[in-house]
Motif scaffolding. Structure first.
Motif, PDB file in Angstrom:
ATOM      1  N   VAL A   1     130.180  61.144  25.673  1.00  0.00           N
ATOM      2  CA  VAL A   1     129.405  61.271  24.950  1.00  0.00           C
ATOM      3  C   VAL A   1     130.207  62.646  23.842  1.00  0.00           C
ATOM      4  O   VAL A   1     129.900  61.973  22.043  1.00  0.00           O
ATOM      5  CB  VAL A   1     128.136  61.365  24.404  1.00  0.00           C
ATOM      6  CG1 VAL A   1     127.161  61.694  23.622  1.00  0.00           C
ATOM      7  CG2 VAL A   1     127.174  60.267  25.289  1.00  0.00           C
ATOM      8  N   ALA A   2     130.243  63.603  24.054  1.00  0.00           N
ATOM      9  CA  ALA A   2     130.467  64.850  22.609  1.00  0.00           C
ATOM     10  C   ALA A   2     132.080  64.519  22.530  1.00  0.00           C
ATOM     11  O   ALA A   2     132.597  64.710  21.461  1.00  0.00           O
ATOM     12  CB  ALA A   2     130.817  66.126  23.728  1.00  0.00           C
TER      13      ALA A   2
ATOM     14  N   THR B   1     125.701  61.557  35.809  1.00  0.00           N
ATOM     15  CA  THR B   1     124.708  61.955  34.233  1.00  0.00           C
ATOM     16  C   THR B   1     125.674  62.613  33.453  1.00  0.00           C
ATOM     17  O   THR B   1     126.357  62.771  32.328  1.00  0.00           O
ATOM     18  CB  THR B   1     123.742  62.551  34.709  1.00  0.00           C
ATOM     19  OG1 THR B   1     123.276  61.676  35.181  1.00  0.00           O
ATOM     20  CG2 THR B   1     122.431  62.557  33.134  1.00  0.00           C
ATOM     21  N   ILE B   2     126.245  63.456  34.008  1.00  0.00           N
ATOM     22  CA  ILE B   2     126.889  65.057  33.666  1.00  0.00           C
ATOM     23  C   ILE B   2     128.718  64.819  32.667  1.00  0.00           C
ATOM     24  O   ILE B   2     128.838  65.176  30.996  1.00  0.00           O
ATOM     25  CB  ILE B   2     127.290  66.228  34.113  1.00  0.00           C
ATOM     26  CG1 ILE B   2     126.005  67.187  34.347  1.00  0.00           C
ATOM     27  CG2 ILE B   2     127.790  67.202  33.297  1.00  0.00           C
ATOM     28  CD1 ILE B   2     125.950  68.185  35.027  1.00  0.00           C
TER      29      ILE B   2
ATOM     30  N   LEU C   1     117.091  70.898  20.876  1.00  0.00           N
ATOM     31  CA  LEU C   1     117.066  69.934  22.306  1.00  0.00           C
ATOM     32  C   LEU C   1     117.194  70.927  23.465  1.00  0.00           C
ATOM     33  O   LEU C   1     118.208  71.271  22.923  1.00  0.00           O
ATOM     34  CB  LEU C   1     118.067  68.649  21.636  1.00  0.00           C
ATOM     35  CG  LEU C   1     117.104  67.748  20.497  1.00  0.00           C
ATOM     36  CD1 LEU C   1     118.733  67.208  20.080  1.00  0.00           C
ATOM     37  CD2 LEU C   1     116.295  66.550  21.129  1.00  0.00           C
ATOM     38  N   SER C   2     116.659  70.178  24.895  1.00  0.00           N
ATOM     39  CA  SER C   2     116.525  70.821  25.707  1.00  0.00           C
ATOM     40  C   SER C   2     117.378  69.689  26.538  1.00  0.00           C
ATOM     41  O   SER C   2     116.684  69.186  27.213  1.00  0.00           O
ATOM     42  CB  SER C   2     115.698  71.872  25.861  1.00  0.00           C
ATOM     43  OG  SER C   2     114.972  72.763  25.263  1.00  0.00           O
ATOM     44  N   LEU C   3     118.111  70.557  27.596  1.00  0.00           N
ATOM     45  CA  LEU C   3     118.510  69.935  28.444  1.00  0.00           C
ATOM     46  C   LEU C   3     117.208  69.795  29.442  1.00  0.00           C
ATOM     47  O   LEU C   3     117.163  71.266  29.704  1.00  0.00           O
ATOM     48  CB  LEU C   3     119.745  70.344  29.227  1.00  0.00           C
ATOM     49  CG  LEU C   3     121.062  69.583  29.955  1.00  0.00           C
ATOM     50  CD1 LEU C   3     121.201  68.351  29.133  1.00  0.00           C
ATOM     51  CD2 LEU C   3     122.086  70.481  30.164  1.00  0.00           C
ATOM     52  N   GLU C   4     117.469  69.356  30.390  1.00  0.00           N
ATOM     53  CA  GLU C   4     116.412  68.869  31.913  1.00  0.00           C
ATOM     54  C   GLU C   4     116.678  70.406  32.588  1.00  0.00           C
ATOM     55  O   GLU C   4     118.224  70.432  32.653  1.00  0.00           O
ATOM     56  CB  GLU C   4     116.757  67.361  32.760  1.00  0.00           C
ATOM     57  CG  GLU C   4     115.917  66.221  31.408  1.00  0.00           C
ATOM     58  CD  GLU C   4     114.693  66.671  31.327  1.00  0.00           C
ATOM     59  OE1 GLU C   4     113.815  66.882  32.178  1.00  0.00           O
ATOM     60  OE2 GLU C   4     113.882  65.121  30.301  1.00  0.00           O
ATOM     61  N   TYR C   5     116.300  70.595  33.004  1.00  0.00           N
ATOM     62  CA  TYR C   5     115.979  72.182  34.080  1.00  0.00           C
ATOM     63  C   TYR C   5     117.449  71.640  34.876  1.00  0.00           C
ATOM     64  O   TYR C   5     118.281  72.115  35.192  1.00  0.00           O
ATOM     65  CB  TYR C   5     114.350  72.370  34.009  1.00  0.00           C
ATOM     66  CG  TYR C   5     115.357  74.095  34.749  1.00  0.00           C
ATOM     67  CD1 TYR C   5     115.737  74.780  33.860  1.00  0.00           C
ATOM     68  CD2 TYR C   5     115.050  74.084  36.695  1.00  0.00           C
ATOM     69  CE1 TYR C   5     116.178  76.148  34.929  1.00  0.00           C
ATOM     70  CE2 TYR C   5     115.643  75.039  36.568  1.00  0.00           C
ATOM     71  CZ  TYR C   5     115.691  76.325  36.436  1.00  0.00           C
ATOM     72  OH  TYR C   5     116.408  77.816  36.916  1.00  0.00           O
ATOM     73  N   GLY C   6     117.205  70.752  35.678  1.00  0.00           N
ATOM     74  CA  GLY C   6     117.864  70.539  36.960  1.00  0.00           C
ATOM     75  C   GLY C   6     119.624  70.124  36.483  1.00  0.00           C
ATOM     76  O   GLY C   6     120.236  70.683  37.123  1.00  0.00           O
ATOM     77  N   LEU C   7     119.725  69.532  35.337  1.00  0.00           N
ATOM     78  CA  LEU C   7     121.213  69.313  35.008  1.00  0.00           C
ATOM     79  C   LEU C   7     121.394  70.393  34.495  1.00  0.00           C
ATOM     80  O   LEU C   7     122.703  70.469  34.893  1.00  0.00           O
ATOM     81  CB  LEU C   7     120.712  67.880  33.634  1.00  0.00           C
ATOM     82  CG  LEU C   7     120.938  66.569  34.274  1.00  0.00           C
ATOM     83  CD1 LEU C   7     120.536  65.883  32.510  1.00  0.00           C
ATOM     84  CD2 LEU C   7     121.945  66.440  35.080  1.00  0.00           C
ATOM     85  N   ARG C   8     120.136  71.542  33.418  1.00  0.00           N
ATOM     86  CA  ARG C   8     121.419  72.910  33.377  1.00  0.00           C
ATOM     87  C   ARG C   8     121.717  73.160  34.695  1.00  0.00           C
ATOM     88  O   ARG C   8     122.725  73.407  34.510  1.00  0.00           O
ATOM     89  CB  ARG C   8     120.227  73.301  32.755  1.00  0.00           C
ATOM     90  CG  ARG C   8     120.601  74.797  31.684  1.00  0.00           C
ATOM     91  CD  ARG C   8     119.994  74.943  31.052  1.00  0.00           C
ATOM     92  NE  ARG C   8     118.963  74.043  30.261  1.00  0.00           N
ATOM     93  CZ  ARG C   8     117.734  74.514  29.421  1.00  0.00           C
ATOM     94  NH1 ARG C   8     117.729  75.953  29.676  1.00  0.00           N
ATOM     95  NH2 ARG C   8     117.045  74.120  29.097  1.00  0.00           N
TER      96      ARG C   8
ATOM     97  N   ALA D   1     118.821  61.272  28.620  1.00  0.00           N
ATOM     98  CA  ALA D   1     118.004  60.089  28.586  1.00  0.00           C
ATOM     99  C   ALA D   1     118.606  58.957  30.223  1.00  0.00           C
ATOM    100  O   ALA D   1     118.080  57.732  30.221  1.00  0.00           O
ATOM    101  CB  ALA D   1     118.713  58.470  27.288  1.00  0.00           C
ATOM    102  N   ALA D   2     120.300  59.546  30.727  1.00  0.00           N
ATOM    103  CA  ALA D   2     120.653  59.009  31.769  1.00  0.00           C
ATOM    104  C   ALA D   2     120.021  59.754  32.799  1.00  0.00           C
ATOM    105  O   ALA D   2     120.046  58.528  34.092  1.00  0.00           O
ATOM    106  CB  ALA D   2     122.100  59.191  30.913  1.00  0.00           C
ATOM    107  N   LEU D   3     119.479  60.125  32.698  1.00  0.00           N
ATOM    108  CA  LEU D   3     118.622  60.979  34.394  1.00  0.00           C
ATOM    109  C   LEU D   3     117.701  60.328  34.998  1.00  0.00           C
ATOM    110  O   LEU D   3     118.420  60.163  35.652  1.00  0.00           O
ATOM    111  CB  LEU D   3     118.183  62.608  33.738  1.00  0.00           C
ATOM    112  CG  LEU D   3     117.491  63.649  34.585  1.00  0.00           C
ATOM    113  CD1 LEU D   3     118.775  63.726  35.355  1.00  0.00           C
ATOM    114  CD2 LEU D   3     116.957  64.935  34.082  1.00  0.00           C
TER     115      LEU D   3
END
Ligand SMILES: Nc1ncnc2c1ncn2[C@@H]1O[C@H](COP(=O)(O)OP(=O)(O)OP(=O)(O)O)[C@@H](O)[C@H]1O
Ligand SMILES: Nc1ncnc2c1ncn2[C@@H]1O[C@H](COP(=O)(O)OP(=O)(O)OP(=O)(O)O)[C@@H](O)[C@H]1O
Ligand SMILES: [Mg+2]
Ligand SMILES: [Mg+2]
Lengths: 295, 323, 497, 323
Positions: free
Chosen positions: D100-101, D93-94, D147-154, D82-84
């Motif tokens: 959040v975690a 973002t990370i 639920l998957s993290l967006e590729y770039g963020l990953r 959502a923050a991306l």
């Protein structure tokens, strides 16, 4: 033939339900057979109860078993994508089975069933064989992406027909859970014309619940994946089990075999092999009957 | 006997609330067929949970019961299939199967009990270990798949689950008998007294000339026996066993015991409470299936909330005890 | 002016009133003794003063101001420290950790060294050899009591409330305790002291309050009351001869033990117990008396030969011992004697359930047995359905006695029979023990109360460091002789120890 | 500190035996790559198990940690995705995800802790309830899927799991720090002392002016925080969360704690022991992968046997403890 040993790793989910049990059996059976046939190929088999454990297994194969090729049936697509990509990047031959990775083009070889077709074929049978106004209940599997795909395809196939889906609950691909859910469906709905159990393990539980309620005459049941007991009953023309939809656990055998061939023959084994879901009918059931498989 | 026991009253109120809720949500809820279903399904966990009440009351724990049930179902089926050619499709074969289940249960309980009392290993660890062992063994015996009873035997055996006296099927009858016997044993027998004494303070028990190890061992034996009995009733239902049989039964059984007011640390056993706990858990499932809820994904959440709420009801007493 | 006082305080537990309009004042630099029968309400008063209970009625006054303590720790913050009748130690923690629990030294990091040192110093002041690093769970009962005392001393109290601190101590430790009390009194601490040892009260107290059935019946200054006077005031009537006349044991041995050894604790003990005899065993704390008894009845692994009525018996567990007609009453009533969270009935019959039905336990018969025991042992329970843990300390001891006697054993080993029991009841228990002997049973009494061993026994064995140090009989049974044997000094010149 | 603690020695011997066994079975076992793998993957359960040690030592229990981890991973991924668009593909973002975690973990721990200390419900029941709730919520959030993290963020986030200082990757470093801090806290801090005192005898603790409820609440908070931290390391590894994430982690964490010599009934906490317990459990898996065993179906059985054996080694001591 050169004497060099080739090691092929096979990583699959553990036998937590009937279909996976069948798949485990076929994997081991194939490994044993090929091990004898090609003495210079060594197989490493590991089974995992969740995605994280499967990633561990693949890491261990890379770090300690020095594999040359990997056959993997991802527990889940997303989490396995990066680790499998890492195997590929290390120059190994990668075969992905059944559940595609979330990124295209990583694997050399892709062997899979067709979940959408699995749901669609069943859905089409329901649409074609039920009268308008018929009522259907559905038992879903363990909540996963592939269950979603199947159910969506099933619903899509029914769209526009007058067949009504009364309820969809999770039977978790488990006989006991399916039994419970079906018993409660039977209490809840005085009229049910057909059941889509989506998996033969669940179908067994469903059938027991129906017969205990004495409503055998009222409805038929369609499972899936071609369990031998069910195929047998279709062969025998059981009116309660008119057809079945294939999703053969034996696809792992093809995958392992083709991977092995890639190393022992000169023909490169790459590409995509989609094994479509077929309708098993009393007429063709014999072709789908494997009496030795545990599934 | 004289004054109402709040520890029992709490869960009872929760049970009644659930029944009322169920009846409001769906008129089919109170139909005899549904009641029979729910009670008969509760029987396996129920019978096991009665045994678990003794183990927990004596200060123990058994995580292996679900796997043990799967394993026992597996060997029972194998035994019956093996006996079939010799003995034929008759009750003799089925009695052999029942014997295997019960005897196997006793032996499995003995193994747990001996490791705990003689080798002096924490019950949690012993039964975590045997949980893995039993589960693996049944998967291995089934070759990853399913062990199925021969068709003819299954037909013969079926009435043991589905038959009975009118609406009241055999599992319900057996569960009721076990519950009554269990309550009687806990309340009125020497064994029950000793179990409570050991859980309350095992040193005092030892100084009171109670053979603590023997009594503890007996609780595991009893539990094993009851798991065997539950298996005898389980096999005729679907006629099969696999690696996924009985998964998480241990958690359900323990939860039922604790919802029923038995203390996890031991010393206070409530067999009636356990029965109520089992019924509460079964009813939650039943009600969730009968009602049309937001999303079936949330079933687990609703279940969780109801479990916690059911226990809140017995909390007052405890609060007053404290200072 | 008094530091702390109760004015017109009453206390009820549910419908049962246990204190009636009590007035009591503690003065600085004074030892105030509180005496009374078991269940008279002494511990209740002490708990109210220490903030552990709220009075139902009346007032607590601290430094002239009425106060209401929120909790025990709240009272302690104001300098009021209580040594409870039951232990308040966490058995998984070490001695030092317990002494400083809740007030640990050090800043961010605990200062282990300082706590250990200060604990060691305190323990040294109490003349004990307990290690500050020992786990409480592994200490003997008297040692735990010494830790409790050390813990209380470490708190710099203005008011120190001690509920039967000496009940579980032996002669020598009681001496150290007196020294500490004298020192605190001199420092101006107000001390409330409760004890059933009236000689102790006569010796220590500046002021005495006598309680009967929750009412103050007498207040006196030092010297105003003799021991007999105290007893009379407590019980409400004259007490006759304290110890029953000695008996006439038969010549044959009911129990003979030879070469009994409990590894590391008791070495090669041989003894004979005659039919109808009361045999005392004396010794210092840690001399191994309890271990001897526990080894004998199968509660500890032991080697040696045991004969009952001349026949050799094998005793590997308490069960074997019970079958051979032996019974053992433990000194550790809280942790080995009674199920504090269970009722009186369950506790009474626990060791002999066979007596109450083969299959179904006959609760009516149990209730009858309880009624009898309540009478025989004078157990003052206001409600027969109450939990054992809610009984007063002395009444718990009586219940334990009743429980041990229920199987009607031939040979009874009693470890500290009258711990925490009031004078009146003591007399009854002595008479009871003597009656057992005169009926032809045999009794071993292990006791740290010298007068008791002497007054009660036909013969006394003395233990020292796990061995029998000697035996005294008849006129030789004097305190002096016994102490000398217990300490291992043979001539008068060694008495300085 | 002076004399060896048998409760620690037992598991240590078991650990060494496993290492020797592994080295014998496969020479690659001791290769740095394998050691890195084993240590890094122990980190999740390890970090959680350190927190669990405090909860259990204070006489509590938490069955919800596995589901909690799955739920936290889910909301972390949702938050980052959502923050991306707002913040872009960068560490901001990370960091939000990490926040959040951790915050989510603290809140989840707070919920467990408040229900246990304020509503006074048995920890077993509360956390059984929240286990179901968290599990359902993540399944629901993922709509039954993943639920998957967006590729770039990953790609950006990946080094948090795979990177590090040479062979020593971040999870290993974090686990080591947590273990050291945990051991220090248990041994040398007031909090640790009070945790042990409460587990040993909570009445005594209350009488010693210890705020029992506060300390208990803090143990659950701490555990929640550590589950959050484990999640921060878990998300970059698999980049996704689903209903099957973290299944049975609670059992593994509790087993590690108990194998390590902490008593299930509370009062005696051994953080080093827990670390050893975690390593034992990871090594068993690793060793099973090193060699070709009879049948993969029997893995569970071998695992069970080894767990029981590992604990047998610390049994002698206990026998002597008895009094
Ligand atoms: N929590 C409680 N609930 C009910 N009754 C109680 C409770 N605590 C004490 N009593 C009762 O109050 C009375 C007084 O008890 P208390 O402990 O003050 O006696 P005591 O004088 O200290 O006796 P002892 O010399 O035996 O220690 C007893 O009858 C006891 O049973
Ligand atoms: N399990 C144990 N571990 C370590 N030390 C122990 C243990 N049991 C007893 N002891 C020690 O052994 C010694 C003997 O204790 P015990 O109290 O039983 O002797 P005793 O002669 O019966 O004294 P008393 O009857 O006055 O208590 C004590 O110093 C005690 O601390
Ligand atoms: Mg008292
Ligand atoms: Mg003693």
């Amino acid at each position: 033939q050169d004497d060099e040993k080739v090691v092929i790793g096979v990583s699959i989910p553990s036998a937590t339900h009937g279909f996976m049990g069948g798949l485990n059996w076929h994997a081991q059976d194939t490994i044993n057979r090929l091990g004898e046939q090609y003495p210079n190929i060594e197989f490493v088999l590991s089974t995992a109860g969740d995605a994280a454990k499967q990633v561990n297994d693949i890491e261990d194969m890379m770090a300690t078993r020095n594999i040359d090729g990997l056959v993997v049936l991802p527990f889940e697509s997303e989490p396995l994508t990066a680790p499998v990509a890492a195997v590929k990047d290390a120059g190994k031959f990668v075969t992905v089975v059944d559940r595609g990775l979330s990124q295209e083009g990583i694997e050399d070889l892709y062997v899979a069933g067709d979940n959408t077709a699995f749901g669609r074929v069943a859905g089409e049978y329901f649409r074609d064989n039920l009268e308008a106004g018929s009522k259907v209940v559905v038992l879903r599997g363990i909540p996963t992406t592939l269950d979603n795909e199947r159910v969506e395809a099933f619903q899509a196939a029914l769209e526009g027909s007058e067949v009504e889906i009364l309820d969809m609950q999770h039977g978790n691909w488990n006989r006991d859970d399916a039994f419970t859910v079906m018993q409660d469906y039977l209490s809840k709905y005085p009229e049910i014309d057909a059941v889509w159990a989506a998996d033969d393990d669940m179908a067994i539980g469903v059938l027991e619940a129906i017969s205990a309620a004495g409503r055998d005459e009222e409805m038929w049941v369609i499972g899936g994946a071609g369990m031998k007991e069910i195929v047998q009953r279709i062969m025998d023309g059981d009116p309660q089990l008119p057809v079945n939809v294939t999703y053969p656990p034996a696809l792992i055998s093809s995958a392992i075999e083709m991977t092995a061939l890639n190393f022992v023959s000169n023909a490169p084994m790459t590409g995509r092999f989609i094994i479509g879901s077929q309708l098993i009918t009393p007429e063709n059931a014999e072709n789908f009957f494997y009496p030795d498989s545990p599934f | 006997m004289k004054k109402p026991d709040l520890h029992l009253l709490g869960p009872l109120v929760a049970l009644i609330a659930l029944v009322v809720l169920g009846a409001l949500l769906n008129s089919a809820f109170l139909a005899p067929a549904n009641i029979t279903n729910v009670l008969a399904r509760s029987a396996f966990i129920g019978i096991i949970a009665v045994g678990m009440t003794f183990v927990i009351t004596a200060g123990g724990l058994d995580l292996s019961v679900g796997s043990m049930a799967a394993f026992l179902a597996g060997i029972t089926i194998i035994a019956m299939n093996a006996a079939l050619p010799e003995i034929g499709e008759n009750w003799g074969t089925i009695l052999i199967g029942m014997g295997v289940a019960i005897l196997g249960g006793i032996i499995a309980g003995l193994v747990n009990g001996l490791l705990i009392t003689q080798a002096r290993i924490e019950p949690f660890i012993v039964t975590l270990g045997t949980m893995g062992i039993f589960r693996s063994l049944v998967t291995w015996l089934a070759d990853g798949g399913t062990l199925s009873l021969e068709y003819g035997l299954r037909t013969l055996y079926r009435p043991v689950y589905y038959g009975g006296i009118g609406w009241i099927t055999w599992p319900i009858i057996v569960f009721a008998i076990i519950a009554v016997l269990g309550e009687w044993t806990m309340r009125h027998s020497r064994f029950g007294r000793h179990v409570e004494a050991i859980g309350s303070n095992d040193r005092v028990a030892r100084y009171s000339a109670i053979d603590v190890n023997r009594v503890k061992l007996l609780t595991y034996l009893l539990l094993g026996l009851l798991v065997g009995l539950a298996t005898v009733l389980y096999v005729p239902r679907l006629g099969s066993a696999s690696g996924s049989t009985g998964v998480l039964w241990e958690l359900e059984a323990i939860a039922a015991v604790i919802i029923g007011g038995t203390a996890l640390k031991g010393g206070r056993g409530r067999v009636w409470g356990t029965v109520i706990g089992v019924l509460i858990l079964s009813l939650i499932d039943n009600i969730l299936n009968l009602a049309d809820l937001v999303s079936p994904y949330l079933n687990g959440a609703i279940q969780g909330v109801i479990i916690v709420l059911a226990v809140v009801l017995q909390r007052e007493k405890r609060a007053a005890d404290e200072r | 002016m008094s530091i702390l006082s109760l004015q017109n305080v009453s206390k009820s537990f549910g419908p049962i009133q246990v204190l009636h309009n009590v007035d009591l004042a503690l003065e600085p630099g004074e030892v105030h003794a509180l005496i009374g029968e078991n269940g008279a309400g002494k511990s209740t008063i002490m708990k109210i003063l220490g903030g552990f209970l709220d009075p139902t009625d009346g007032q607590i006054v601290l430094d002239g101001q009425p106060v209401a303590f929120a909790s025990g720790p709240d009272a302690e913050a104001q300098g009021i420290v209580v040594i409870h009748q039951e232990f308040n130690l966490a058995s998984d923690l070490t001695v030092a950790a317990n002494v400083f629990l809740g007030r640990e030294l050090g800043g961010f990091r605990l200062n282990h060294a300082a706590m250990r040192e200060q604990t060691a110093a305190l323990l040294k002041r109490l003349n004990t050899t307990i290690s500050p690093d020992a786990k409480i769970g592994r200490l003997s009962v008297p040692d735990r009591q010494m830790v409790e005392i050390a813990k209380a001393l470490s708190r710099n109290a203005r008011v120190l409330i001690m509920d039967e601190p000496s009940a579980v101590l032996t002669h020598r430790e009681v001496g150290t305790l007196y020294e500490q009390i004298d020192r605190l009194r001199a420092e101006g601490v107000a001390i409330l002291y409760c004890s059933h040892r009236l000689d102790e009260v006569a010796h220590l107290a500046d002021r005495i309050t006598v309680l009967r059935d929750g009412r103050v019946v007498r207040q006196a200054l030092q010297g105003e009351l003799t021991e007999d006077g105290m007893a009379t005031a407590m019980v409400g009537r004259e007490l006759e001869d304290f110890y029953p006349p000695k008996g006439n044991p038969a010549p044959e041995a009911a129990l003979s033990v030879s070469g009994l050894t409990v590894p590391g604790r008791v070495h090669d003990v041989s003894l004979q117990l005659r039919k109808g005899e009361v045999l005392g065993i004396a010794g210092l704390v840690g001399s191994g008396r309890t271990e001897l008894a526990e080894g004998l009845v199968g509660l500890r692994s032991a080697t040696g030969e045991i004969r009952v009525n001349g026949k050799p018996v094998r005793i590997d567990s308490l069960r074997d011992a019970v079958l051979a007609g032996l019974a053992y009453l433990t000194e550790d009533r809280k942790e080995a004697g009674l199920l504090l969270e269970k009722g009186l009935r369950v506790n009474l019959t626990l060791a002999k359930l066979e007596k109450f039905g083969t299959w179904r336990i006959d609760t009516r018969a149990e209730d009858k047995a309880l009624a009898r025991a309540t009478q025989d042992f004078d157990i003052r329970a206001k409600d027969s359905n109450m939990l054992a843990g809610k009984l007063s300390g002395g009444n718990q001891q009586k219940l334990l006695l009743a429980k041990t006697m229920l199987p009607e054993p031939e040979i009874i080993i009693i470890d500290e029979p009258t711990r925490g029991i009031d004078v009146g009841t003591k007399r009854q228990i002595y008479a009871f023990i003597r009656k057992l002997a005169s009926e032809g049973r045999s009794v071993i009494v292990i006791s740290s109360e010298m007068t008791e061993v002497i007054g009660l026994s036909d013969r006394v064995l003395v233990m020292r460091e796990g061995r029998l140090a000697g035996e005294v009989e008849g006129d030789a049974m004097t305190e002096d002789n016994i102490v000398r044997l217990a300490m291992g000094v043979t001539s008068d010149s060694g008495k300085a120890a």
